[in-house]
Motif scaffolding. Sequence first.
Motif, short mmCIF file in Angstrom:
data_model
loop_
_atom_site.label_atom_id
_atom_site.label_comp_id
_atom_site.label_asym_id
_atom_site.label_seq_id
_atom_site.Cartn_x
_atom_site.Cartn_y
_atom_site.Cartn_z
N ALA A 192 -9.68 8.21 -2.01
CA ALA A 192 -10.44 8.14 -3.26
C ALA A 192 -10.45 6.71 -3.81
O ALA A 192 -11.49 6.21 -4.26
CB ALA A 192 -9.84 9.10 -4.28
N LEU A 193 -9.31 6.03 -3.76
CA LEU A 193 -9.25 4.66 -4.27
C LEU A 193 -9.99 3.70 -3.35
O LEU A 193 -10.63 2.76 -3.80
CB LEU A 193 -7.79 4.23 -4.43
N GLY A 194 -9.92 3.96 -2.03
CA GLY A 194 -10.63 3.11 -1.08
C GLY A 194 -12.13 3.17 -1.27
O GLY A 194 -12.83 2.17 -1.12
N ARG A 195 -12.64 4.35 -1.62
CA ARG A 195 -14.09 4.50 -1.79
C ARG A 195 -14.61 3.69 -2.98
O ARG A 195 -15.78 3.31 -3.00
CB ARG A 195 -14.45 5.98 -1.96
N ILE A 196 -13.77 3.44 -3.97
CA ILE A 196 -14.22 2.66 -5.13
C ILE A 196 -13.73 1.21 -5.05
O ILE A 196 -13.83 0.46 -6.01
CB ILE A 196 -13.76 3.31 -6.45
N GLY A 197 -13.17 0.83 -3.90
CA GLY A 197 -12.85 -0.57 -3.64
C GLY A 197 -11.50 -1.06 -4.12
O GLY A 197 -11.33 -2.26 -4.33
N PHE A 198 -10.53 -0.15 -4.28
CA PHE A 198 -9.21 -0.57 -4.74
C PHE A 198 -8.18 -0.39 -3.64
O PHE A 198 -8.07 0.68 -3.04
CB PHE A 198 -8.77 0.24 -5.97
N ARG A 199 -7.42 -1.46 -3.37
CA ARG A 199 -6.28 -1.35 -2.48
C ARG A 199 -5.17 -0.60 -3.19
O ARG A 199 -5.04 -0.67 -4.41
CB ARG A 199 -5.75 -2.73 -2.09
N ALA A 200 -4.34 0.08 -2.44
CA ALA A 200 -3.22 0.80 -3.05
C ALA A 200 -2.14 1.04 -2.01
O ALA A 200 -2.40 1.05 -0.81
CB ALA A 200 -3.69 2.14 -3.63
N HIS A 201 -0.92 1.20 -2.48
CA HIS A 201 0.17 1.64 -1.61
C HIS A 201 1.17 2.41 -2.46
O HIS A 201 1.16 2.32 -3.71
CB HIS A 201 0.84 0.46 -0.89
N LEU A 202 2.00 3.18 -1.80
CA LEU A 202 3.01 3.94 -2.52
C LEU A 202 3.96 2.96 -3.20
O LEU A 202 4.47 2.03 -2.56
CB LEU A 202 3.78 4.85 -1.56
N ALA A 203 4.16 3.14 -4.49
CA ALA A 203 4.91 2.17 -5.28
C ALA A 203 6.39 2.26 -4.97
O ALA A 203 6.92 3.31 -4.62
CB ALA A 203 4.68 2.41 -6.77
N ASP A 204 7.04 1.12 -5.09
CA ASP A 204 8.48 1.03 -4.91
C ASP A 204 9.14 1.23 -6.27
O ASP A 204 9.04 0.38 -7.14
CB ASP A 204 8.84 -0.34 -4.34
N ASP A 205 9.84 2.36 -6.43
CA ASP A 205 10.46 2.66 -7.73
C ASP A 205 11.51 1.64 -8.10
O ASP A 205 11.76 1.38 -9.28
CB ASP A 205 11.08 4.05 -7.71
N GLY A 206 12.17 1.04 -7.09
CA GLY A 206 13.20 0.06 -7.39
C GLY A 206 12.66 -1.16 -8.10
O GLY A 206 13.32 -1.79 -8.90
N ALA A 207 11.39 -1.51 -7.79
CA ALA A 207 10.81 -2.70 -8.41
C ALA A 207 10.44 -2.46 -9.86
O ALA A 207 10.17 -3.39 -10.60
CB ALA A 207 9.57 -3.12 -7.63
N ARG A 208 10.42 -1.18 -10.27
CA ARG A 208 9.97 -0.86 -11.62
C ARG A 208 11.09 -0.93 -12.64
O ARG A 208 10.85 -0.98 -13.84
CB ARG A 208 9.35 0.54 -11.58
N ARG A 209 12.32 -0.88 -12.17
CA ARG A 209 13.43 -0.83 -13.10
C ARG A 209 13.52 -2.10 -13.92
O ARG A 209 13.36 -3.21 -13.41
CB ARG A 209 14.73 -0.57 -12.34
N ALA A 210 13.84 -1.95 -15.19
CA ALA A 210 13.94 -3.10 -16.09
C ALA A 210 15.20 -3.89 -15.76
O ALA A 210 16.10 -3.42 -15.06
CB ALA A 210 13.97 -2.62 -17.53
N ASP A 211 15.27 -5.10 -16.27
CA ASP A 211 16.42 -5.96 -16.06
C ASP A 211 17.39 -5.74 -17.22
O ASP A 211 17.17 -6.24 -18.32
CB ASP A 211 15.94 -7.41 -16.00
N PRO A 212 18.49 -5.00 -16.99
CA PRO A 212 19.41 -4.71 -18.11
C PRO A 212 20.09 -5.96 -18.62
O PRO A 212 20.42 -6.05 -19.81
CB PRO A 212 20.41 -3.72 -17.50
#
Length: 767
Positions: A97-117
């Motif tokens: 669905a995202l490819g048809r509208i021209g957007f690259r995507a990949h499964l997100a890495d949850d570790g990269a989302r964590r805030a810096d305590p």
Amino acid sequence: MTGTASSPGTQTTDDHVSVGGGANSADEIRLASRDIGAGLRQNDLSVPDMHCGGCIRKVEQALNALDGVERARVNLTEKRVSVAWRDTAGPPPLFDALGRIGFRAHLADDGARRADPELTKLLRALAVAGFAAGNIMLLSVSVWSGADAALRDLFHWISAAIALPVLLYSGRVFFRPAWQAVRRGHANMDVPISIGVILAYLMSLYDTVGQQQHVYFDAAVTLLFVLLIGRTLDHLMRQRARSAITGLARLGARGAMVVQDDGSRAYRPVAEIRPGMTILLAMGERVPVDAVVVSGTSDIDRSLVSGESAPAAVAGGDVLEAGTLNLTAPLTIRATAEAGQSFLAEMVRLIDVAEAGRAGYRRIADRAAALYAPVVHSAAFATFLAWLYIAGDIHRALTVAIAVLIITCPCALGLAVPIVQVVAARRLFERGILVKDSAAMERLAGIDTVIFDKTGTLTLGAPRLDDRAGRDPAHVALAVALAAQSRHPYSRALVARFGADPASASAFEAVAEHPGCGIEARQGADVIRLGRPDWAAPGAALADEGDGRSRTVLARNGRLLESFAFGDPLRPGVAQAIARLRARGIEIEIMSGDRREAVARLAEGLGVTAFSADVRPADKAARVAELSAAGRKVLMVGDGLNDVPALAAADVSMSPSSGADIGRNAADFVFLHDSLETVATAIEVSRRAAALVRQNLGLAVLYNALTLPLAALGFVTPLLAALAMSSSSILVVANALRLNGGAGKRQSSAGGRTAAKAGLRPAEAAR
């Protein structure tokens, strides 16, 4: 030329980033999802191309329209989208669905989302200390203005009440590491800070109880505030350095479709795949483990291995490395290694070892701190003993010792390095260079060798058609009509050069792509082919076949009609950058995974004698290690996945913003403009910053040498000591701001504008 049929959800862009897709993407989506209750599962996708409200609307509409999707919500700041879908309906085709509208995507890495305590803790401590310092200073001004004894004592008690929670909350940033250092039997810069602040508070509290005229709560809290500024700036610069291992691991497949012993098929996580297992690799999927092709032919993106964007044709018996991307056709492959022993795992280990080695680098401030703390402690203790012996008054002795600790407090030393690095990072950003690791600026100032990757670094990394006169317009139109049916890089280069008529495809009765060969069409009784010379026009002689460029030909019924040569144009500013580096006595070397003739031609044109070709990622890292062992300080400049081990192993690393995600993550610097002159600019600014750091450290030492005797002789109260300490901090900040002018202010953009007037022509670089 190979025709590359892109499947929905798969991108074969020049940065070599796969975005999922393929026959098994539903299984991969399920493996990465999590149960959120009420019969729903959720996936988080990274969509890096979103940049505005219109993108949000498109993405959410496309995903919410899928059957089974309960809701899709975009976080534009993090460029992520969370998709909740009904478990009973099965995983929806999110990537399609995202490819048809021209957007690259990949499964997100949850570790990269964590805030810096740690950053959160520092910012909160800084805010509390700043608020308290301002209020206590207002109370102190009232006392200094002539408040009577009763009002003075009241303001002292209010100051004490404000300062105590600040010391307990904000002061722990210094108290904890100081205590840990003392427990281990040594001292660091936090020890004199902690002793000075605690003693200043306790002495002030004692004098408040005794209704004395002078107390120093303002000095203690202001001291914390100034030190926290430096500590926060330092952390902000350090946190930009990101490990490349997480990003590299994301390139590996999460699982694969395995043919079981009874002939049935099952999707298994990559950790369960064993040597000898037969795997069905769909178009658009990454190879899960090292394997060999059993049947089928396809094109493979081997940029992870070689750094070259041109796809490689594979067939039965060919070896595939884990992490490489299957582009054009399904393959049946047989696993030859477990995931932990694969090529991708080897790269992770190489990076891990390289980053561990780089972590051993001791920064200037850390080396200064090792000498600073013992000197300050000794001076304060000697002052206390001397005054106790001379005056016989423990209160007087403690007051003078506290003044010594405060006036020699390492505020200037603590700010000397981070403030210069912040100013330098801003200066570099203005010139199109993003600094990810502040310590890298110190290392960059001392480099004596620069190693350049070829494709995507010295060159732009995208094939471009070499112009020549005399082409038959009818042949060109026919070739472009065929090329428009393909997503192969050479096809896209043809279409980009000449443009394509959408109606031209109707001239063909049938179009078929042959992986590893090219694209074929029928036009009446004629067979038209566009692709590899030995496939499209066997036996045809190409007059300039030995020039090292990549070629594709147009043929009718095996007869050569037209030949097209493709090159990779030089990045702007290459010649100027190399000239500026050599002027500073820096050695230049080129390392590439490309074929030898192409690398030799480029090196000769640039006047570089040291070069190597057909180099694998491990070989690049080994070469960097060899130079480092010989005492050289190496800057590695590369863009591709295959450069990551070398980027991590080098003393300093740099990558263009157009490079692969993993390459940018591994690099210490990312340059945002096309011009390669930014490499020379970064070195010049870093060397200027290093000079200012040394000046600041010298100013801090000179300040201590002048003020320490005054404090030790009793001429400085703790309050005056705090003011003097603040003045020294202002001095090093003002000196750091000199980086905004002076040396290194040459504009790289000017070099980019003049790049076409010097050095090689783009066509020459491609050969």
